[in-house]
Design an enzyme around this catalytic site. Structure first.
Site, PDB file in Angstrom:
ATOM      1  N   GLU A 270      76.533  49.284  38.935  1.00 23.66           N
ATOM      2  CA  GLU A 270      77.469  49.588  40.015  1.00 23.66           C
ATOM      3  C   GLU A 270      76.731  50.248  41.176  1.00 23.66           C
ATOM      4  O   GLU A 270      75.688  50.898  40.985  1.00 23.66           O
ATOM      5  CB  GLU A 270      78.548  50.552  39.469  1.00 23.66           C
ATOM      6  CG  GLU A 270      79.591  50.944  40.497  1.00 23.66           C
ATOM      7  CD  GLU A 270      80.815  51.621  39.871  1.00 23.66           C
ATOM      8  OE1 GLU A 270      80.758  52.027  38.700  1.00 23.66           O
ATOM      9  OE2 GLU A 270      81.836  51.728  40.583  1.00 23.66           O
TER      10      GLU A 270
ATOM     11  N   ASN B 156      89.238  45.859  38.732  1.00 23.42           N
ATOM     12  CA  ASN B 156      88.653  46.843  37.823  1.00 23.42           C
ATOM     13  C   ASN B 156      89.624  48.011  37.647  1.00 23.42           C
ATOM     14  O   ASN B 156      90.101  48.575  38.641  1.00 23.42           O
ATOM     15  CB  ASN B 156      87.340  47.381  38.405  1.00 23.42           C
ATOM     16  CG  ASN B 156      86.782  48.544  37.600  1.00 23.42           C
ATOM     17  OD1 ASN B 156      86.247  48.345  36.513  1.00 23.42           O
ATOM     18  ND2 ASN B 156      86.928  49.760  38.110  1.00 23.42           N
ATOM     19  N   GLU B 157      89.899  48.347  36.432  1.00 19.46           N
ATOM     20  CA  GLU B 157      90.746  49.514  36.125  1.00 19.46           C
ATOM     21  C   GLU B 157      91.948  49.572  37.081  1.00 19.46           C
ATOM     22  O   GLU B 157      92.193  50.590  37.735  1.00 19.46           O
ATOM     23  CB  GLU B 157      89.923  50.806  36.150  1.00 19.46           C
ATOM     24  CG  GLU B 157      88.830  50.800  35.096  1.00 19.46           C
ATOM     25  CD  GLU B 157      88.187  52.153  34.815  1.00 19.46           C
ATOM     26  OE1 GLU B 157      88.457  53.130  35.528  1.00 19.46           O
ATOM     27  OE2 GLU B 157      87.394  52.215  33.850  1.00 19.46           O
TER      28      GLU B 157
ATOM     29  N   TYR C 186      84.955  54.929  27.007  1.00 22.70           N
ATOM     30  CA  TYR C 186      83.723  55.727  26.995  1.00 22.70           C
ATOM     31  C   TYR C 186      83.763  56.752  25.875  1.00 22.70           C
ATOM     32  O   TYR C 186      84.846  57.218  25.493  1.00 22.70           O
ATOM     33  CB  TYR C 186      83.577  56.473  28.335  1.00 22.70           C
ATOM     34  CG  TYR C 186      83.151  55.576  29.474  1.00 22.70           C
ATOM     35  CD1 TYR C 186      81.806  55.303  29.700  1.00 22.70           C
ATOM     36  CD2 TYR C 186      84.096  55.001  30.327  1.00 22.70           C
ATOM     37  CE1 TYR C 186      81.414  54.484  30.755  1.00 22.70           C
ATOM     38  CE2 TYR C 186      83.699  54.183  31.382  1.00 22.70           C
ATOM     39  CZ  TYR C 186      82.356  53.930  31.589  1.00 22.70           C
ATOM     40  OH  TYR C 186      81.962  53.123  32.625  1.00 22.70           O
TER      41      TYR C 186
ATOM     42  N   GLU D 199      83.015  48.093  29.955  1.00 24.61           N
ATOM     43  CA  GLU D 199      82.473  49.436  30.243  1.00 24.61           C
ATOM     44  C   GLU D 199      82.547  50.252  28.964  1.00 24.61           C
ATOM     45  O   GLU D 199      83.645  50.484  28.438  1.00 24.61           O
ATOM     46  CB  GLU D 199      83.252  50.135  31.365  1.00 24.61           C
ATOM     47  CG  GLU D 199      82.929  49.587  32.740  1.00 24.61           C
ATOM     48  CD  GLU D 199      83.531  50.403  33.876  1.00 24.61           C
ATOM     49  OE1 GLU D 199      83.660  51.638  33.736  1.00 24.61           O
ATOM     50  OE2 GLU D 199      83.877  49.780  34.903  1.00 24.61           O
TER      51      GLU D 199
ATOM     52  N   GLN E  11      75.490  52.651  32.299  1.00 28.72           N
ATOM     53  CA  GLN E  11      75.154  51.548  33.174  1.00 28.72           C
ATOM     54  C   GLN E  11      73.656  51.259  33.041  1.00 28.72           C
ATOM     55  O   GLN E  11      72.935  52.032  32.413  1.00 28.72           O
ATOM     56  CB  GLN E  11      75.518  51.893  34.602  1.00 28.72           C
ATOM     57  CG  GLN E  11      77.025  52.124  34.782  1.00 28.72           C
ATOM     58  CD  GLN E  11      77.445  52.158  36.254  1.00 28.72           C
ATOM     59  OE1 GLN E  11      76.651  51.962  37.155  1.00 28.72           O
ATOM     60  NE2 GLN E  11      78.721  52.435  36.489  1.00 28.72           N
TER      61      GLN E  11
HETATM   62  O1  AHR Z   1      81.098  53.663  35.127  1.00 31.49           O
HETATM   63  C1  AHR Z   1      81.639  54.596  35.982  1.00 31.49           C
HETATM   64  C2  AHR Z   1      83.108  54.345  36.290  1.00 31.49           C
HETATM   65  O2  AHR Z   1      83.867  54.480  35.128  1.00 31.49           O
HETATM   66  C3  AHR Z   1      83.478  52.981  36.801  1.00 31.49           C
HETATM   67  O3  AHR Z   1      83.277  52.833  38.150  1.00 31.49           O
HETATM   68  C4  AHR Z   1      84.925  52.890  36.483  1.00 31.49           C
HETATM   69  O4  AHR Z   1      85.359  51.575  36.294  1.00 31.49           O
HETATM   70  C5  AHR Z   1      85.066  53.756  35.248  1.00 31.49           C
HETATM   71  O5  AHR Z   1      86.114  54.630  35.344  1.00 31.49           O
END
Ligand code: AHR
Length: 528
Positions: A53, A200-201, A277, A332, A381
């Site tokens: 990103e 995205n999201e 995450y 992600e 990432q």
């Molecule tokens: O990876 C960092 C961020 O985490 C991304 O931009 C977003 O999609 C997620 O919340």
């Protein structure tokens, strides 16, 4: 014995079951039974995908230094980073975001330097976005590393027309106006865009939409954003990935899959995204360096929740799509820690440790066991951001422990999952109880059998006694990743503190015996 494959890959199921709660003595072997006669799903190589990103130094500094830089580069792209990424055969790179994608306007990033629009990266630290790394630079980058492009279009603040024109610019015939513009910018032949992210999201930074609203907004993108590359037909056709769930929230899975089930000829998707995450709470506060064993155990316990989350969304998808036409793309994932002290907190910069290598292996194992539905994942990432493969500082580059796991797991790319049964035993730290070991097996395309083993216990070695139904084994050889401590890391001054070394297992009773050190990941080729 727990059949991890048949049990739906449930390491967390195993965690929840009482028989697991006994402690094993250091010398009690862990009996692992591999059954090559019951091959499972293909472990799609896209499970080893990356996410890059426009965030902090993920692109600027990490990938792009510009053609005039004293850092060795090819057309502005770092040579050292390209060589490192080529070596892990990155299957696809998701770009330009993330939250950044839903405010990205592709026309700011094409053409001569004087025409690039300088903007502010409002999502990430308010930094200046020079747009020097745009579409043509990204496509050059994926070409240099030998990967596929996964382009996320701006569905949040852009229009269907803008997204359609972007993919037209990339894929149209050189005789068309869009193709001529691309040729003027240095590329005559159409690019290949294999994956298309539809926002995205969208439940949060991508526009805070309900699933129903998102689905209505997304359909015209799925319909009108066309790929004109004549080579992209059949298996090469572009695959559209819709926004899906956050963590264990079923709302988007239900909403998007219900709409998908009712879709007609006019629109379709081939994937549904899941973001999850390993944070251990919000805002992320776990340190990336100098942490103790208690913090290690708590975070590893958290990461194992991935299995229950994938299981939950897979079950919902099965309701609407029993034939598993739509892939679950965990595009992600990774460990999200407290930012390195002294850095811009909006840059999400963190160190990477032996703990993170173990976390990477455990997640890859979960994805492999769910390979029937999970056919793509993208760790967050690629460089300098969150659970990165690579850290850079000026002209210096270091490979992280997580990078080494991705390299060791190369034989699992496009391999066939082979069922493994074992009693994981347990490792206890305070009130945290974890399985002591994890294991996954696969047969690669050349027919070789591979076994990946993780010893989660930082203190006790684990003796593994593996048998392979119907096979007499002569031994096993491969690599081992371990370190003096769970918080050991690779720095620019000491880049090889956590590095793989040759490792082998001995033939024993027709199978193989492996002595796994504490806090280690091993990948072994079985010599049958
Ligand atoms: O990876 C960092 C961020 O985490 C991304 O931009 C977003 O999609 C997620 O919340």
């Amino acid at each position: 014995m727990f059949d991890l494959v048949r049990a739906g890959a449930a390491l967390s199921l195993v965690l929840a079951s009482a028989p697991m709660a006994h402690a094993q003595g250091a010398s009690a072997p862990v009996v692992v039974t591999v059954d090559p006669s019951r091959p499972g799903s293909k472990i799609d190589r896209n499970i080893f995908g990356q996410f890059a990103e426009h965030l902090g130094t993920g692109i600027y500094g990490g990938v792009w230094v510009g053609a005039d830089s004293r850092i060795p580069n090819v057309r502005g792209i770092r040579k050292d980073v390209v060589a490192a990424l080529r070596a892990i055969r990155v299957p696809n790179v998701r770009w330009p975001g993330g939250c950044f994608a839903d405010e990205y306007h592709w026309r700011h990033g094409i053409g001569p330097a004087k025409d690039r629009r300088v903007t502010i990266n409002s999502n990430w630290g308010g930094s200046t976005e020079p747009n020097s790394f745009g579409t043509d630079e990204f496509m050059d980058f994926v070409d240099q590393i030998g990967s596929e492009a996964y382009v996320s279009v701006n569905l949040g603040s852009g229009t269907v027309a803008e997204a359609a024109e972007w993919i037209e610019y990339m894929t149209a015939d050189p005789a068309t106006t869009a193709g001529k513009e691309r040729a003027k910018n240095g590329r005559k032949a159409p690019y290949k865009v294999k994956y298309l992210g539809l926002g995205n999201e969208s439940w949060a930074c991508g526009g805070a939409m309900t699933p129903e609203h998102y689905t209505d907004v997304m359909k015209p993108f799925a319909r009108f954003v066309r790929n004109y590359n004549p080579a992209q037909t059949g298996d090469e056709a572009m695959q559209r990935i819709a926004v899906g769930p956050s963590d264990d929230d079923p709302a988007y899975t239900e909403g998007v899959m219900k709409a998908w089930k009712a879709h007609d000829w006019s629109w379709n998707i081939e994937g549904l995204s899941l973001h999850h995450y390993t944070t251990g709470g919000w805002p992320p506060s776990y340190a990336s360096t100098n942490f103790d064993e208690a913090a290690y155990a708590r975070l590893v316990k958290t990461t194992l929740e991935m299995d229950a989350i994938v299981t939950k969304h897979s079950a919902i998808m099965d309701k609407y799509d029993p034939e598993k036409k739509v892939a679950l793309a965990v595009d992600e994932w990774g460990v999200w820690l407290a930012p390195t002290p002294g850095t811009n907190p909006g840059f999400l910069q963190q160190q990477n440790s032996m703990r993170d290598a173990i976390i990477a292996a455990l997640n890859l194992n979960i994805f492999a066991r769910h390979a029937d539905r999970v056919r793509m994942t993208n760790i967050a990432q690629m460089a300098n951001v969150l659970q990165a493969m690579i850290l850079t500082d000026g002209d210096k580059m270091v490979l992280t422990p997580t990078y080494h796991v991705f390299k060791m797991y190369l034989p699992f790319q496009d391999a066939t999952l082979i069922p493994v049964r074992f009693d994981a035993g347990s490792y206890a730290q305070g009130d945290v109880r974890l399985p002591r070991v994890d294991a996954v097996a696969a047969r690669d395309k050349a027919g070789k059998l591979w076994l990946a083993l993780t010893n989660l216990d930082p203190n006790r070695p684990a003796r593994i006694s593996a048998s392979f139904a119907g096979m007499q084994v002569r031994g096993a050889r491969g690599e081992l990743l371990t370190a003096p401590r769970v918080d050991s890391n690779n720095s620019f001054d000491a880049p090889n503190t956590v590095a793989p070394r040759p490792f082998s297992g001995q033939a024993a009773k027709g199978g193989v015996q492996v002595d796994l050190p504490g806090k280690s990941v091993a990948v072994l080729q079985i010599d049958g």
